[in-house]
Design a protein around this motif. Structure first.
Motif, PDB file in Angstrom:
ATOM      1  N   GLN B  86       0.829  -1.198   0.000  1.00 16.98           N
ATOM      2  CA  GLN B  86       0.000   0.000   0.000  1.00 16.98           C
ATOM      3  C   GLN B  86       0.871   1.259   0.000  1.00 16.98           C
ATOM      4  OE1 GLN B  86      -2.946  -0.285   3.021  1.00 16.98           O
ATOM      5  NE2 GLN B  86      -3.407   1.891   3.021  1.00 16.98           N
ATOM      6  N   GLY B 151       2.138   8.296  -7.041  1.00 12.11           N
ATOM      7  CA  GLY B 151       1.656   7.528  -8.182  1.00 12.11           C
ATOM      8  C   GLY B 151       2.804   7.032  -9.046  1.00 12.11           C
ATOM      9  N   GLN B 154       4.534   4.268  -7.308  1.00 15.75           N
ATOM     10  CA  GLN B 154       3.781   3.020  -7.347  1.00 15.75           C
ATOM     11  C   GLN B 154       3.861   2.379  -8.732  1.00 15.75           C
ATOM     12  OE1 GLN B 154       3.547   1.856  -4.717  1.00 15.75           O
ATOM     13  NE2 GLN B 154       1.562   1.234  -3.960  1.00 15.75           N
ATOM     14  N   GLU B 173      -3.550  -3.846  -1.567  1.00 11.51           N
ATOM     15  CA  GLU B 173      -4.193  -2.516  -1.564  1.00 11.51           C
ATOM     16  C   GLU B 173      -3.242  -1.467  -2.120  1.00 11.51           C
ATOM     17  OE1 GLU B 173      -6.846  -1.434   1.431  1.00 11.51           O
ATOM     18  OE2 GLU B 173      -6.668  -3.320   2.533  1.00 11.51           O
ATOM     19  N   LEU B 175      -3.420   0.599  -4.410  1.00  7.44           N
ATOM     20  CA  LEU B 175      -3.959   1.879  -4.908  1.00  7.44           C
ATOM     21  C   LEU B 175      -4.486   2.749  -3.775  1.00  7.44           C
ATOM     22  CD1 LEU B 175      -6.050   0.315  -7.822  1.00  7.44           C
ATOM     23  CD2 LEU B 175      -3.726   1.212  -7.966  1.00  7.44           C
ATOM     24  N   LEU B 178      -3.395   6.428  -3.223  1.00  7.93           N
ATOM     25  CA  LEU B 178      -3.299   7.309  -4.390  1.00  7.93           C
ATOM     26  C   LEU B 178      -4.618   8.064  -4.590  1.00  7.93           C
ATOM     27  CD1 LEU B 178      -1.584   4.776  -6.811  1.00  7.93           C
ATOM     28  CD2 LEU B 178      -0.509   6.349  -5.202  1.00  7.93           C
ATOM     29  N   SER B 183      -4.906   6.705  -9.228  1.00  7.87           N
ATOM     30  CA  SER B 183      -5.231   5.328  -8.892  1.00  7.87           C
ATOM     31  C   SER B 183      -5.763   4.586 -10.120  1.00  7.87           C
ATOM     32  CB  SER B 183      -6.232   5.340  -7.736  1.00  7.87           C
ATOM     33  OG  SER B 183      -7.099   4.250  -7.821  1.00  7.87           O
ATOM     34  N   GLU B 184      -6.616   5.242 -10.888  1.00  7.61           N
ATOM     35  CA  GLU B 184      -7.164   4.641 -12.114  1.00  7.61           C
ATOM     36  C   GLU B 184      -6.037   4.345 -13.114  1.00  7.61           C
ATOM     37  OE1 GLU B 184     -10.196   3.747 -13.009  1.00  7.61           O
ATOM     38  OE2 GLU B 184      -9.844   3.420 -15.164  1.00  7.61           O
ATOM     39  N   THR B 205      -8.211  -5.710  -2.095  1.00  2.00           N
ATOM     40  CA  THR B 205      -8.745  -4.358  -2.199  1.00  2.00           C
ATOM     41  C   THR B 205      -9.894  -4.154  -1.219  1.00  2.00           C
ATOM     42  OG1 THR B 205      -9.823  -2.767  -3.655  1.00  2.00           O
ATOM     43  CG2 THR B 205     -10.203  -5.097  -4.123  1.00  2.00           C
ATOM     44  N   GLU B 210     -14.061  -2.172  -7.617  1.00  2.00           N
ATOM     45  CA  GLU B 210     -12.780  -2.535  -8.239  1.00  2.00           C
ATOM     46  C   GLU B 210     -12.635  -4.057  -8.302  1.00  2.00           C
ATOM     47  OE1 GLU B 210      -9.928  -0.580  -9.087  1.00  2.00           O
ATOM     48  OE2 GLU B 210     -11.152   1.228  -8.961  1.00  2.00           O
TER      49      GLU B 210
END
Lengths: 300, 264
Positions: B86, B151, B154, B173, B175, B178, B183-184, B205, B210
């Protein structure tokens, strides 16, 4: 006027001679203190170990080259013991260093056979280098200048090799071990091994410093390591405070510069009339200044 | 193929014992992309940490491709398992450059020697791979990772975890920290890397939408056990209200238990 110039020249000679000899110590401490982020007290034992091994071998008739190399290996072994105590017995790294430092005191006494070995009549690495230069027709003489030249050459080589190593695949793994151990283990690296390598290199450098200083000063002494970690750390921190961090080359250059500045200030403190017994106070003040300076600058 | 067999793990705090895993079993076929959902304390993170060797199970086995890895040390699992946590700081080294981080990951599970880490050939390969992410990192190979946004870090962790492709990819997890737009983008990159490598993937998640949208299998954990699983068309047809209803059923089953917290 010329008196002042002479005095400054003498101070600078002292700075470079002592500073380059301590340069290896600075690089060794850089590895543990900055890259592994812990004060490795093994230094307080591996530095006199270097002096003890070189001294005992020199008195026994071994040549300076071999005696110095043996000191380096002994230092590496001491670092490995600390690493193994830490990784295999799962003992905190600072405690592991203290344990090995304590044990080394007795080991060093055994190696030397007594508390002090005079080395005034035995050959030295600098003497050997000067003799070699003379043989190929270069008219060097043994003295401060030749010691500075030989030590600088060795230090430059050591710094170059260290920088190269830190950019290899293995070197990256060693750096990452201190920086983000979780990550580098998750990439398949056995960090017990990288710690072993890092501490071996660190203490090899520190023992080299001890071996060279013993030959330069003309004696190896059981007490020569007392407070030595602080000297190395002062160099690392002064260098970082003045020149910042960044690339590996910068870390290394800043550390050597930091050690030189530290030595200059110590010599200057003696010149202005402070007693040698006051030096620890000077060291503490320098440490504090190098720690506080970046903070005060950042706070503004 | 990943087999998790009757895994149990209890944590003791003072006088109380918390059962994080309660005989959890799970079969994950090679190449499957499994999303894992569950309330707080359902055992999602403990499951991933047990697979990684960061948590030692009290009993049970973990078998990867026929090899029992339950007793393997962390670094040996790291050689075959990729992971993104994460926290973007966990998967990368801040003080080292992008190129150096990728070079460390490029040797996942291989012997590291004294050859130069960032060679010109490797740098070119890194640039090409970074260009695929569309984050503009390919021109910043020598920038220190500490200067990147969460971001970007990651996304870099993603490349490091999937290149070379591991046998198993664990997304914990990844995302969660972010902002939605980033995140998308990172999730799209993740799905693209999973599709390109065909790596077996477990993605934990909190977000039920999602979990339905991504992957080809869905597993719901509750109180340390898998209580619901769906795959293929059945999984694709799931809706968030379906999952919420299942959570409520599970919660009702343990009446005295009011720890259940949902989000998503």
């Amino acid at each position: 006027m010329t008196g002042g110039m002479n005095q400054l020249a003498a101070m600078l000679t002292g700075t470079f001679e002592q500073g380059f000899l301590f340069g290896f110590l600075g690089l060794g401490v850089l590895i543990t203190f900055r890259f592994f982020r812990f004060p490795d007290l093994t230094a307080e034992g591996s530095y006199p170990l270097g002096g003890a091994v070189a001294g005992a071998l020199l008195v026994g008739g071994t040549g300076p080259g071999l005696a110095t190399a043996a000191a380096v290996l002994a230092g590496a072994a001491a670092g490995m013991v600390t690493a193994l105590v830490h990784t295999k017995l799962r003992i905190n790294n600072i405690i592991a260093g203290i344990v090995v430092m304590t044990a080394l005191y007795s080991v060093n006494l055994r190696v030397m056979g007594r508390a002090n070995i005079p080395l005034l009549t035995t050959p030295s690495l600098t003497g050997e280098a000067v003799a070699l230069a003379n043989r190929i027709g270069l008219p060097f003489r043994e003295g401060h200048a030749s010691t500075i030249a030989v030590t600088l050459a060795l230090l430059a080589l050591a710094a170059f090799l260290l920088a190269r190593f830190m950019h290899t695949d293995l070197g990256l793994a060693v750096r990452a071990t201190g920086e983000n151990e979780t990550m580098i283990r998750a990439l398949g690296v056995d960090t017990a091994r990288t710690k072993l390598i890092g501490l071996a290199i660190s203490n090899a450098f520190i023992a080299l410093s001890g071996a060279l200083v013993a030959q330069d000063h003309g004696f190896a002494d059981i007490g020569m390591g007392t407070g030595i970690l602080v000297t190395g750390a002062a160099g690392v921190m002064i260098g970082q405070a003045l020149f910042g961090d960044g690339s590996i080359a910068r870390w290394i250059g800043a550390t050597i510069a930091g050690v030189l500045i530290y030595e200059f200030l110590v010599i200057a403190a003696l010149r202005i009339g402070l007693a040698p017994t006051d030096l620890k106070l000077v060291t503490a003040a320098l440490l504090l200044a190098s720690l506080a300076l970046p903070r005060l600058r950042g706070a503004r | 193929m990943l087999r998790v067999e009757r895994l149990t793990k209890s944590f003791r705090s003072g006088d109380s014992i918390f059962r994080a895993l309660d005989g959890l079993s799970l079969d994950v076929p090679t190449g499957a992309f499994v999303t894992i959902i569950g309330s707080n304390g359902a055992g999602k993170s403990t499951l991933l940490r047990a697979i990684l060797g960061l948590v030692e199970p009290d009993s049970g086995r973990i078998v990867l491709d026929g090899e029992d890895i339950t007793a393997w040390p962390v670094h040996r699992r790291g050689a075959v398992i990729g992971r993104i946590a994460q926290d973007p700081h966990e998967g990368t080294c801040a003080a080292m450059t992008i190129a150096e981080n990728l070079a460390m990951a490029a040797l996942r599970g291989r012997k590291r020697g004294l050859s130069r880490a960032v060679t010109r050939a490797r740098a070119d390969a890194f640039r090409a791979r970074l260009a695929e992410t569309g984050l503009g990192l390919e021109s910043r190979l020598d920038a220190r990772v500490g200067t990147l946004s969460g971001g970007q870090r990651q996304a870099l962790s993603l490349l490091m975890a999937t290149d070379p492709a591991p046998r198993l990819l664990l997304l914990d997890e990844h995302l969660a920290n972010l902002d939605p737009r980033i995140s998308e983008a990172v999730m799209r990159l993740t799905a693209a890397r999973i599709a390109a490598t065909g790596v077996t993937t477990l993605m934990v998640t909190h977000n039920m939408a999602e979990a339905i949208r991504w992957g080809d299998h869905l597993v719901m954990l509750h109180a340390g056990r898998a209580i619901f699983a769906a795959e293929g068309p059945a999984k694709a047809a799931l809706t968030v209200p379906d999952l919420v209803a299942r959570f409520h059923d599970a919660a009702k089953a343990d009446l005295a238990d009011d720890r259940l917290l949902l989000s998503g």
